[in-house]
Write a protein that holds these residues in place. Structure first.
Motif, PDB file in Angstrom:
ATOM      1  N   ASP A   1       4.324  18.063 -15.775  1.00 49.53           N
ATOM      2  CA  ASP A   1       3.249  18.022 -15.618  1.00 49.53           C
ATOM      3  C   ASP A   1       2.932  18.322 -14.442  1.00 49.53           C
ATOM      4  O   ASP A   1       2.721  17.835 -12.984  1.00 49.53           O
ATOM      5  N   PRO A   2       2.376  20.282 -14.014  1.00 45.97           N
ATOM      6  CA  PRO A   2       2.601  20.649 -12.698  1.00 45.97           C
ATOM      7  C   PRO A   2       1.170  20.564 -12.167  1.00 45.97           C
ATOM      8  O   PRO A   2       0.594  20.557 -10.736  1.00 45.97           O
ATOM      9  N   THR A   3       0.282  19.765 -12.286  1.00 48.20           N
ATOM     10  CA  THR A   3      -0.999  19.261 -12.543  1.00 48.20           C
ATOM     11  C   THR A   3      -0.880  18.083 -10.767  1.00 48.20           C
ATOM     12  O   THR A   3      -1.921  18.033 -10.372  1.00 48.20           O
ATOM     13  N   LEU A   4      -0.142  17.425 -11.238  1.00 43.88           N
ATOM     14  CA  LEU A   4       0.697  16.363 -10.195  1.00 43.88           C
ATOM     15  C   LEU A   4       0.375  16.235  -8.937  1.00 43.88           C
ATOM     16  O   LEU A   4       0.428  17.373  -8.195  1.00 43.88           O
ATOM     17  N   GLU A   5      -0.447  15.579  -8.170  1.00 39.70           N
ATOM     18  CA  GLU A   5      -0.078  15.801  -6.638  1.00 39.70           C
ATOM     19  C   GLU A   5      -0.375  14.828  -6.204  1.00 39.70           C
ATOM     20  O   GLU A   5      -0.054  13.401  -6.480  1.00 39.70           O
ATOM     21  N   TYR A   6       0.022  14.876  -4.877  1.00 38.27           N
ATOM     22  CA  TYR A   6       0.645  13.753  -4.292  1.00 38.27           C
ATOM     23  C   TYR A   6      -0.463  12.578  -3.995  1.00 38.27           C
ATOM     24  O   TYR A   6      -2.200  13.069  -3.939  1.00 38.27           O
ATOM     25  N   MET A   7      -0.423  10.949  -4.203  1.00 33.17           N
ATOM     26  CA  MET A   7      -1.687  10.313  -3.464  1.00 33.17           C
ATOM     27  C   MET A   7      -1.350   9.481  -2.972  1.00 33.17           C
ATOM     28  O   MET A   7      -0.475   8.631  -2.587  1.00 33.17           O
ATOM     29  N   PRO A   8      -2.592   8.900  -1.526  1.00 36.24           N
ATOM     30  CA  PRO A   8      -2.620   8.176  -0.838  1.00 36.24           C
ATOM     31  C   PRO A   8      -1.912   6.949  -1.247  1.00 36.24           C
ATOM     32  O   PRO A   8      -2.354   6.427  -3.096  1.00 36.24           O
ATOM     33  N   PRO A   9      -1.952   5.250  -1.295  1.00 38.88           N
ATOM     34  CA  PRO A   9      -2.723   3.957  -1.185  1.00 38.88           C
ATOM     35  C   PRO A   9      -3.935   4.426  -1.670  1.00 38.88           C
ATOM     36  O   PRO A   9      -5.100   5.092  -1.241  1.00 38.88           O
TER      37      PRO A   9
ATOM     38  N   GLY B   1       1.236  -1.525  -0.141  1.00 41.33           N
ATOM     39  CA  GLY B   1       0.117   0.029  -0.306  1.00 41.33           C
ATOM     40  C   GLY B   1       0.521   1.204   0.045  1.00 41.33           C
ATOM     41  O   GLY B   1       0.599   2.415   1.027  1.00 41.33           O
ATOM     42  N   PRO B   2       1.220   0.902  -1.140  1.00 41.05           N
ATOM     43  CA  PRO B   2       2.658   2.617  -0.817  1.00 41.05           C
ATOM     44  C   PRO B   2       1.699   3.801  -1.698  1.00 41.05           C
ATOM     45  O   PRO B   2       0.723   4.099  -1.844  1.00 41.05           O
ATOM     46  N   ASP B   3       2.254   4.921  -0.739  1.00 41.45           N
ATOM     47  CA  ASP B   3       1.650   6.338  -1.458  1.00 41.45           C
ATOM     48  C   ASP B   3       2.925   6.504  -2.845  1.00 41.45           C
ATOM     49  O   ASP B   3       3.850   6.005  -2.048  1.00 41.45           O
ATOM     50  N   TRP B   4       1.916   7.445  -3.286  1.00 43.78           N
ATOM     51  CA  TRP B   4       3.546   7.780  -4.635  1.00 43.78           C
ATOM     52  C   TRP B   4       3.257  10.674  -3.729  1.00 43.78           C
ATOM     53  O   TRP B   4       2.142  10.449  -3.846  1.00 43.78           O
TER      54      TRP B   4
ATOM     55  N   PRO C   1      -6.870   2.686  -5.556  1.00 40.24           N
ATOM     56  CA  PRO C   1      -7.330   2.509  -6.956  1.00 40.24           C
ATOM     57  C   PRO C   1      -6.369   3.941  -7.790  1.00 40.24           C
ATOM     58  O   PRO C   1      -6.505   3.181  -8.678  1.00 40.24           O
ATOM     59  N   GLY C   2      -5.867   4.866  -7.557  1.00 39.83           N
ATOM     60  CA  GLY C   2      -6.120   5.567  -8.555  1.00 39.83           C
ATOM     61  C   GLY C   2      -4.685   5.469  -7.902  1.00 39.83           C
ATOM     62  O   GLY C   2      -3.123   7.127  -9.244  1.00 39.83           O
ATOM     63  N   ASN C   3      -3.525   5.255  -7.230  1.00 40.74           N
ATOM     64  CA  ASN C   3      -2.174   5.147  -7.314  1.00 40.74           C
ATOM     65  C   ASN C   3      -1.449   4.857  -8.418  1.00 40.74           C
ATOM     66  O   ASN C   3      -1.396   3.356  -7.967  1.00 40.74           O
ATOM     67  N   PRO C   4      -0.275   5.320  -9.105  1.00 42.00           N
ATOM     68  CA  PRO C   4       0.177   4.979  -9.942  1.00 42.00           C
ATOM     69  C   PRO C   4       1.545   3.756  -9.606  1.00 42.00           C
ATOM     70  O   PRO C   4       2.266   3.350 -10.419  1.00 42.00           O
ATOM     71  N   LEU C   5       1.653   4.032  -7.930  1.00 43.59           N
ATOM     72  CA  LEU C   5       2.355   2.910  -7.525  1.00 43.59           C
ATOM     73  C   LEU C   5       1.679   1.194  -6.919  1.00 43.59           C
ATOM     74  O   LEU C   5       2.602   0.145  -6.777  1.00 43.59           O
ATOM     75  N   GLY C   6       0.456   1.123  -7.039  1.00 45.07           N
ATOM     76  CA  GLY C   6       0.053   0.088  -7.189  1.00 45.07           C
ATOM     77  C   GLY C   6      -0.753  -0.843  -5.928  1.00 45.07           C
ATOM     78  O   GLY C   6      -0.524   0.175  -4.903  1.00 45.07           O
ATOM     79  N   THR C   7      -0.307  -1.863  -5.861  1.00 45.40           N
ATOM     80  CA  THR C   7       0.041  -2.549  -3.995  1.00 45.40           C
ATOM     81  C   THR C   7       0.358  -2.519  -3.309  1.00 45.40           C
ATOM     82  O   THR C   7       0.622  -2.275  -2.643  1.00 45.40           O
ATOM     83  N   HIS C   8       2.429  -2.676  -4.499  1.00 48.17           N
ATOM     84  CA  HIS C   8       2.871  -2.969  -3.590  1.00 48.17           C
ATOM     85  C   HIS C   8       4.125  -2.470  -4.385  1.00 48.17           C
ATOM     86  O   HIS C   8       3.982  -2.322  -5.811  1.00 48.17           O
ATOM     87  N   ALA C   9       5.127  -1.985  -4.032  1.00 48.33           N
ATOM     88  CA  ALA C   9       6.589  -1.166  -3.861  1.00 48.33           C
ATOM     89  C   ALA C   9       8.253  -2.100  -3.517  1.00 48.33           C
ATOM     90  O   ALA C   9       7.455  -1.961  -2.194  1.00 48.33           O
TER      91      ALA C   9
END
Length: 189
Positions: free
Chosen positions: A120-128, A107-110, A130-138
């Motif tokens: 892309d200046p619109t990118l923001e922090y993402m918590p763990p 459950g990594p955050d990104w 479904p939308g997190n680009p790191l998926g379920t494990h890192a």
């Protein structure tokens, strides 16, 4: 002389048969030893750990960016797995060489890197989630901001789609996560 009637059904049947003949004729020319698939976008190239490491250590990973495949060997040499991956979008984003897994997280955050924010200046922090680009494990590598991780966007696998990381399907990275301990040696080629 009898009159022949042309119907739509007959025209479709004759056209279909005419189109099939060249394909059947070409199939006869394929040698018996030819592979079943001629075009595989993830054309895995077999790897031998001996070509990359002096020993297996606790485990070893080779991420081949050309064939878009990750190869894993357990430390005892009993387990060998190959996984399809996503790879960096460009050579400039691709870091090659030796590293190792230094940390693992379920459950990594990104957080986007400064280079990602320039792009892309619109990118923001993402918590763990479904939308997190790191998926379920890192699995974090000794190089800052380079990871082996899952992805929720399965369209990325088999493509040049990352900002430097090696991505796997979530269910595959979960399997790899369980097998590859911290300290696993990694080579990106």
């Amino acid at each position: 002389m009898t009159e022949q009637r042309f119907s739509r059904r007959r025209l479709i049947a004759v056209s279909g048969a005419a189109l099939a003949v060249p394909a059947v004729a070409r199939a006869q020319d394929v040698p018996a030893a030819a592979p079943l698939h001629r075009r595989n976008t993830m054309s895995f190239v077999p790897q031998n750990w001996q070509d990359h490491f002096d020993g297996l250590g606790i485990a070893a990973i080779v991420a081949d960016t050309t064939s878009r495949a990750l190869h894993f060997w357990s430390g005892d040499g009993e387990t060998y797995k190959v996984y399809p991956t996503s790879v960096p979008r460009t050579d400039e984003l691709t870091k090659r060489g030796y590293t190792e897994i230094v940390r693992k997280r379920v459950g990594p955050d990104w957080t986007p890197t400064p280079n990602m924010l320039k792009e892309d200046p619109t990118l923001e922090y993402m918590p763990p989630g479904p939308g997190n680009p790191l998926g379920t494990h890192a699995m974090y590598l000794s190089w800052p901001a380079y990871l082996i991780h899952g992805t929720h966007d399965t369209r990325k696998i088999g493509r040049q789609s990352s900002s430097g990381c090696i991505g796997l399907y979530n269910h595959m990275v979960e399997e790899l996560f369980a097998m590859a301990p911290v300290g696993t040696q990694v080579r990106i080629i």
